[in-house]
Design a protein around this motif. Structure first.
Motif, PDB file in Angstrom:
ATOM      1  N   ALA A   1       0.855  -1.188   0.000  1.00  0.00           N
ATOM      2  CA  ALA A   1       0.000   0.000   0.000  1.00  0.00           C
ATOM      3  C   ALA A   1       0.889   1.236   0.000  1.00  0.00           C
ATOM      4  N   PRO A   2       0.486   2.287  -0.711  1.00  0.00           N
ATOM      5  CA  PRO A   2       1.299   3.495  -0.763  1.00  0.00           C
ATOM      6  C   PRO A   2       1.353   4.159   0.611  1.00  0.00           C
ATOM      7  N   THR A   3       2.456   4.827   0.868  1.00  0.00           N
ATOM      8  CA  THR A   3       2.583   5.546   2.128  1.00  0.00           C
ATOM      9  C   THR A   3       2.092   6.963   1.959  1.00  0.00           C
ATOM     10  N   THR A   4       1.894   7.646   3.089  1.00  0.00           N
ATOM     11  CA  THR A   4       1.456   9.032   3.012  1.00  0.00           C
ATOM     12  C   THR A   4       2.518   9.908   2.376  1.00  0.00           C
ATOM     13  N   VAL A   5       3.796   9.497   2.465  1.00  0.00           N
ATOM     14  CA  VAL A   5       4.854  10.249   1.797  1.00  0.00           C
ATOM     15  C   VAL A   5       4.628  10.190   0.290  1.00  0.00           C
TER      16      VAL A   5
ATOM     17  N   LEU B   1      -8.321  13.173  -6.193  1.00  0.00           N
ATOM     18  CA  LEU B   1      -8.628  12.240  -7.280  1.00  0.00           C
ATOM     19  C   LEU B   1      -7.365  11.799  -8.013  1.00  0.00           C
ATOM     20  N   VAL B   2      -6.441  12.718  -8.226  1.00  0.00           N
ATOM     21  CA  VAL B   2      -5.176  12.373  -8.872  1.00  0.00           C
ATOM     22  C   VAL B   2      -4.414  11.371  -8.012  1.00  0.00           C
ATOM     23  N   VAL B   3      -4.340  11.639  -6.714  1.00  0.00           N
ATOM     24  CA  VAL B   3      -3.641  10.727  -5.799  1.00  0.00           C
ATOM     25  C   VAL B   3      -4.324   9.363  -5.809  1.00  0.00           C
ATOM     26  N   GLN B   4      -5.640   9.359  -5.736  1.00  0.00           N
ATOM     27  CA  GLN B   4      -6.385   8.103  -5.723  1.00  0.00           C
ATOM     28  C   GLN B   4      -6.167   7.317  -7.015  1.00  0.00           C
ATOM     29  N   ALA B   5      -6.152   8.012  -8.138  1.00  0.00           N
ATOM     30  CA  ALA B   5      -5.937   7.337  -9.424  1.00  0.00           C
ATOM     31  C   ALA B   5      -4.539   6.714  -9.485  1.00  0.00           C
ATOM     32  N   ARG B   6      -3.558   7.388  -8.900  1.00  0.00           N
ATOM     33  CA  ARG B   6      -2.177   6.879  -8.945  1.00  0.00           C
ATOM     34  C   ARG B   6      -1.918   5.787  -7.921  1.00  0.00           C
ATOM     35  N   THR B   7      -2.584   5.856  -6.757  1.00  0.00           N
ATOM     36  CA  THR B   7      -2.277   4.911  -5.678  1.00  0.00           C
ATOM     37  C   THR B   7      -3.309   3.805  -5.533  1.00  0.00           C
TER      38      THR B   7
ATOM     39  N   GLU C   1      -5.777   4.138  -3.638  1.00  0.00           N
ATOM     40  CA  GLU C   1      -6.242   4.313  -2.258  1.00  0.00           C
ATOM     41  C   GLU C   1      -6.971   5.638  -2.103  1.00  0.00           C
ATOM     42  N   TYR C   2      -7.996   5.651  -1.240  1.00  0.00           N
ATOM     43  CA  TYR C   2      -8.705   6.885  -0.927  1.00  0.00           C
ATOM     44  C   TYR C   2      -7.748   7.859  -0.255  1.00  0.00           C
ATOM     45  N   SER C   3      -7.813   9.119  -0.622  1.00  0.00           N
ATOM     46  CA  SER C   3      -6.931  10.139  -0.059  1.00  0.00           C
ATOM     47  C   SER C   3      -7.722  11.104   0.811  1.00  0.00           C
ATOM     48  N   ARG C   4      -7.157  11.419   1.972  1.00  0.00           N
ATOM     49  CA  ARG C   4      -7.768  12.407   2.871  1.00  0.00           C
ATOM     50  C   ARG C   4      -6.901  13.656   2.958  1.00  0.00           C
ATOM     51  N   LEU C   5      -6.069  13.875   1.968  1.00  0.00           N
ATOM     52  CA  LEU C   5      -5.138  14.990   2.066  1.00  0.00           C
ATOM     53  C   LEU C   5      -5.863  16.322   2.156  1.00  0.00           C
ATOM     54  N   VAL C   6      -5.174  17.277   2.747  1.00  0.00           N
ATOM     55  CA  VAL C   6      -5.697  18.624   2.930  1.00  0.00           C
ATOM     56  C   VAL C   6      -4.808  19.571   2.137  1.00  0.00           C
ATOM     57  N   LEU C   7      -5.428  20.502   1.436  1.00  0.00           N
ATOM     58  CA  LEU C   7      -4.700  21.489   0.650  1.00  0.00           C
ATOM     59  C   LEU C   7      -4.886  22.860   1.286  1.00  0.00           C
ATOM     60  N   ASP C   8      -3.775  23.561   1.458  1.00  0.00           N
ATOM     61  CA  ASP C   8      -3.801  24.925   2.000  1.00  0.00           C
ATOM     62  C   ASP C   8      -3.047  25.814   1.031  1.00  0.00           C
ATOM     63  N   ILE C   9      -3.722  26.821   0.513  1.00  0.00           N
ATOM     64  CA  ILE C   9      -3.094  27.728  -0.435  1.00  0.00           C
ATOM     65  C   ILE C   9      -3.089  29.130   0.159  1.00  0.00           C
ATOM     66  N   GLY C  10      -1.898  29.663   0.330  1.00  0.00           N
ATOM     67  CA  GLY C  10      -1.755  31.030   0.818  1.00  0.00           C
ATOM     68  C   GLY C  10      -2.419  31.283   2.163  1.00  0.00           C
ATOM     69  N   GLY C  11      -2.406  30.281   3.042  1.00  0.00           N
ATOM     70  CA  GLY C  11      -3.007  30.451   4.365  1.00  0.00           C
ATOM     71  C   GLY C  11      -4.522  30.360   4.366  1.00  0.00           C
ATOM     72  N   SER C  12      -5.072  29.771   3.312  1.00  0.00           N
ATOM     73  CA  SER C  12      -6.536  29.700   3.177  1.00  0.00           C
ATOM     74  C   SER C  12      -7.191  28.931   4.319  1.00  0.00           C
TER      75      SER C  12
END
Length: 154
Positions: free
Chosen positions: A4-8, A70-76, A78-89
């Protein structure tokens, strides 16, 4: 057998995708990957915050986060729960949600029996539940899917 892919791996895939997006948009930005409690956060900062302003709106961040997941899920696979923060959003949104919680508590103090929040993402609901708990109150989520929202009562 494939491991299984790692979070890294998840972080690297997401960072590569966001970097490509920034290149396409001709925007600069520094990307940081942080993994805390098994959840990957991708942060994008710039020396010129105005440069990222168009991508840092709540709707844009939510959309880009879903695309990145979706990109991460397609590559791995596995379901991804990643969080994206742009410019302190994320911190800006936390401040907005804190104001909503304060307003809801004021409405309860003024006599309302319950206050229903607008529907929000699971990530935002978690923040609101935490903010309400910090203020010594309890809350519940109601509704399904896109209509899921928080209800605050005494």
């Amino acid at each position: 057998m494939t491991e299984a892919p790692t979070t890294v791996d998840e972080g690297d895939i997401a960072a590569d995708y966001i970097e490509e997006l920034l290149d396409i948009c001709d925007l600069g930005g520094d990307i940081d990957i942080d993994v805390t409690d098994g959840r990957t956060t991708i942060s994008v900062e710039s020396e010129s915050p105005a440069e990222l302003a168009v991508l840092a709106t709540p709707d844009a961040v939510a959309a880009l986060q879903e695309l990145t997941r979706l990109v991460v899920q397609a590559r791995t696979g596995e379901y991804s729960r990643l969080v994206l923060d742009i410019g302190g959003s994320r911190e800006a949104r936390r401040r907005e949600l804190s104001l909503l919680v304060d307003d809801a508590i004021s409405r309860l103090d003024a006599g309302e029996a319950r206050v229903d929040f607008d529907p929000m993402t699971s990530y935002e609901r978690k923040i609101v539940h935490d903010l309400i708990a910090e203020r010594g109150l309890t809350s519940e989520s109601e509704g399904e899917s896109r209509d899921r929202h928080i209800v605050l009562t005494r």
